[in-house]
Design an enzyme around this catalytic site. Structure first.
Site, PDB file in Angstrom:
ATOM      1  N   SER A 236       8.290   0.101  -9.184  1.00 18.29           N
ATOM      2  CA  SER A 236       9.487  -0.026  -8.338  1.00 18.29           C
ATOM      3  C   SER A 236      10.529  -0.806  -9.125  1.00 18.29           C
ATOM      4  CB  SER A 236       9.142  -0.803  -7.064  1.00 18.29           C
ATOM      5  OG  SER A 236      10.315  -1.262  -6.426  1.00 18.29           O
ATOM      6  N   TYR A 249       4.773  -7.829  -2.905  1.00 14.29           N
ATOM      7  CA  TYR A 249       5.032  -6.437  -3.320  1.00 14.29           C
ATOM      8  C   TYR A 249       5.680  -6.397  -4.696  1.00 14.29           C
ATOM      9  CZ  TYR A 249       7.111  -1.729  -3.138  1.00 14.29           C
ATOM     10  OH  TYR A 249       7.497  -0.435  -3.405  1.00 14.29           O
TER      11      TYR A 249
HETATM   12  P1  NAD Z   1       4.945   6.603   1.860  1.00 13.21           P
HETATM   13  O1  NAD Z   1       4.631   5.740   3.025  1.00 13.21           O
HETATM   14  O2  NAD Z   1       5.298   8.009   2.099  1.00 13.21           O
HETATM   15  O3  NAD Z   1       3.729   6.624   0.829  1.00 13.21           O
HETATM   16  C1  NAD Z   1       2.828   5.586   0.684  1.00 13.21           C
HETATM   17  C2  NAD Z   1       1.440   6.189   0.840  1.00 13.21           C
HETATM   18  O4  NAD Z   1       0.484   5.213   0.456  1.00 13.21           O
HETATM   19  C3  NAD Z   1       1.096   6.557   2.272  1.00 13.21           C
HETATM   20  O5  NAD Z   1       1.464   7.874   2.568  1.00 13.21           O
HETATM   21  C4  NAD Z   1      -0.411   6.368   2.320  1.00 13.21           C
HETATM   22  O6  NAD Z   1      -1.068   7.607   2.250  1.00 13.21           O
HETATM   23  C5  NAD Z   1      -0.727   5.586   1.063  1.00 13.21           C
HETATM   24  N1  NAD Z   1      -1.515   4.394   1.348  1.00 13.21           N
HETATM   25  C6  NAD Z   1      -1.085   3.167   1.704  1.00 13.21           C
HETATM   26  N2  NAD Z   1      -2.139   2.351   1.883  1.00 13.21           N
HETATM   27  C7  NAD Z   1      -3.242   3.083   1.628  1.00 13.21           C
HETATM   28  C8  NAD Z   1      -4.644   2.804   1.632  1.00 13.21           C
HETATM   29  N3  NAD Z   1      -5.107   1.574   1.929  1.00 13.21           N
HETATM   30  N4  NAD Z   1      -5.510   3.800   1.326  1.00 13.21           N
HETATM   31  C9  NAD Z   1      -5.055   5.046   1.034  1.00 13.21           C
HETATM   32  N5  NAD Z   1      -3.742   5.358   1.003  1.00 13.21           N
HETATM   33  C10 NAD Z   1      -2.866   4.388   1.287  1.00 13.21           C
HETATM   34  O7  NAD Z   1       6.107   5.850   1.067  1.00 13.21           O
HETATM   35  P2  NAD Z   1       6.667   6.087  -0.412  1.00 13.21           P
HETATM   36  O8  NAD Z   1       7.943   5.352  -0.432  1.00 13.21           O
HETATM   37  O9  NAD Z   1       6.631   7.501  -0.798  1.00 13.21           O
HETATM   38  O10 NAD Z   1       5.649   5.262  -1.301  1.00 13.21           O
HETATM   39  C11 NAD Z   1       5.033   5.794  -2.462  1.00 13.21           C
HETATM   40  C12 NAD Z   1       5.066   4.773  -3.571  1.00 13.21           C
HETATM   41  O11 NAD Z   1       6.435   4.560  -3.954  1.00 13.21           O
HETATM   42  C13 NAD Z   1       4.521   3.393  -3.189  1.00 13.21           C
HETATM   43  O12 NAD Z   1       3.746   2.893  -4.249  1.00 13.21           O
HETATM   44  C14 NAD Z   1       5.774   2.565  -3.025  1.00 13.21           C
HETATM   45  O13 NAD Z   1       5.533   1.204  -3.251  1.00 13.21           O
HETATM   46  C15 NAD Z   1       6.656   3.179  -4.087  1.00 13.21           C
HETATM   47  N6  NAD Z   1       8.099   2.901  -3.954  1.00 13.21           N
HETATM   48  C16 NAD Z   1       8.776   3.322  -2.856  1.00 13.21           C
HETATM   49  C17 NAD Z   1      10.133   3.029  -2.772  1.00 13.21           C
HETATM   50  C18 NAD Z   1      10.948   3.472  -1.591  1.00 13.21           C
HETATM   51  O14 NAD Z   1      12.094   3.032  -1.460  1.00 13.21           O
HETATM   52  N7  NAD Z   1      10.449   4.323  -0.724  1.00 13.21           N
HETATM   53  C19 NAD Z   1      10.782   2.336  -3.804  1.00 13.21           C
HETATM   54  C20 NAD Z   1      10.036   1.941  -4.913  1.00 13.21           C
HETATM   55  C21 NAD Z   1       8.689   2.234  -4.983  1.00 13.21           C
END
Ligand code: NAD
Ligand code: MG
Length: 342
Positions: A236, A249
């Site tokens: 991130s 985080y």
């Molecule tokens: P999202 O909620 O769609 O995806 C996160 C996924 O993590 C969930 O769908 C879930 O299936 C999985 N997850 C969480 N805890 C879990 C567990 N204990 N066991 C199994 N699966 C688990 O949201 P996203 O934004 O697509 O997140 C994906 C990645 O992107 C993450 O690592 C997040 O930190 C990172 N990210 C997101 C953003 C943003 O703004 N959305 C920015 C930077 C990084």
């Protein structure tokens, strides 16, 4: 996730951060330019056939007026308004990952869903992992992968258990006949601007999901991967511009950058490449479950130079290029896509 830089940085820390930001920017530009290449090739083909797709203004390509909404963790993108764009109707593949076998964690929604769709359209068979509560989102992704004529395997389960992580890799390998690409994408975070009110349970869940799980999964995957295989992490921009509201985080996302670099050095001798993607703010279920104030998404839209948060489909090209043979000299890097925010 919100990225709010603290006001209390010392000048030295600011200078160090600036030079790291510039480094990341350079890498991001190279990454995005490379990721754009197939689109240019497609455009050339389209021009030859006489119909030229209109050039799009990146500021106006997607909305910046998402209504306030909240869901309980882990959230469903099916219930978001508007639904995130994960490339369901727009991502076009050109066979760049033909015959590859991939495992994507968090493949049901958001960024992982966009990666799973893109990989399938590029010719890969894909196993996705997600939590049992996310079955409805996952079923849609499985349907989309099948529609490409690719194998799709749904493996629900909680990544906070080492035994499950090991079985996830074993089952993927067995059912897909091998494992060439591991995308460590699942993640967890919570909006907690005061350490005195930061429960240890949330800190623990963040570290288990964001660090232990990728460690266990990578360990199991590397044991069975052949030379030419790749691992892609989701970090991130909070790794480089940590947010005061995302203490644990941000720390895990910075650790992922170091883990990516160190692991890449370790496994180069096995012919395995390891890279990462550092997204800025993206419209995914995370934005509606993590307990941020009501105006968080609108302030993210307003404070991003492109004037809007990103859509998961806009990240898919980075995950594709990092996984394909064309980037065979890229390892240990973390590429960013953040609308100019870092
Ligand atoms: P999202 O909620 O769609 O995806 C996160 C996924 O993590 C969930 O769908 C879930 O299936 C999985 N997850 C969480 N805890 C879990 C567990 N204990 N066991 C199994 N699966 C688990 O949201 P996203 O934004 O697509 O997140 C994906 C990645 O992107 C993450 O690592 C997040 O930190 C990172 N990210 C997101 C953003 C943003 O703004 N959305 C920015 C930077 C990084
Ligand atoms: Mg989900």
């Amino acid at each position: 996730m919100a990225e709010k830089t603290t006001e209390t940085d010392t000048q030295t820390a600011k200078t160090a951060l600036m030079s790291r930001r510039s480094m990341m920017k350079g890498v991001a530009i190279v990454g995005l330019a490379a990721a754009a290449l197939p689109t240019m090739a497609e455009n050339a083909a389209t021009q030859a056939s006489g119909s030229v797709p209109p050039i799009k203004d990146p500021r106006a390509k997607f909305p910046n007026d998402q209504p306030t909404q909240a869901q309980a963790w882990p959230g469903l993108q099916r219930d978001m308004t508007p639904r995130p764009d994960c490339g369901e109707t727009s991502y076009r593949g050109t066979g760049r990952l033909a015959g590859r076998r991939a495992l994507v964690t968090g493949g049901d929604s958001g960024i992982g869903r966009a990666v799973s769709i893109a990989y399938a359209r590029e010719g890969a068979d894909v196993a996705i992992n997600y939590l049992p509560q996310e079955e409805d989102d996952a079923a849609e992704v499985i349907g989309l992968i099948h529609r490409e004529g690719r194998k799709a395997i749904a493996i629900p389960g909680d990544l906070r258990a080492e035994a499950f992580c090991r079985s996830l890799v074993a089952r993927t390998e067995r059912e897909l006949g091998g494992l060439d690409i591991l995308v460590n994408n699942a993640g967890y975070g919570w909006f907690l601007p005061d350490i005195l009110e930061h429960p240890s349970e949330k800190f623990d869940q963040t570290i288990k999901t964001n660090l232990y799980a990728p460690f266990w999964l990578s360990k199991a995957a590397i044991a069975v991967m052949k030379p030419g295989s790749v691992i892609v992490f989701t970090s991130s921009v909070t790794a480089f511009s940590p947010s005061d509201a995302f203490l644990g985080y941000s720390a895990t996302k910075a650790a992922i950058v170091a883990f990516t670099s160190a692991l890449a050095k370790q496994v180069a001798k096995r012919g395995i490449r390891v890279n990462g993607v550092a997204p800025g703010p993206f419209w995914t279920p995370m934005q509606v479950y993590f307990g941020a104030p009501d105006d968080n998404v609108s302030s993210l839209n307003a404070s991003t130079p492109l004037g809007r948060i990103g859509q998961p489909v806009e990240l898919a090209p980075l995950y594709v290029i990092l996984a394909e043979d064309a980037s065979s000299y890229v390892t240990g890097s973390t590429w960013s896509a953040d609308g100019g925010r870092l």
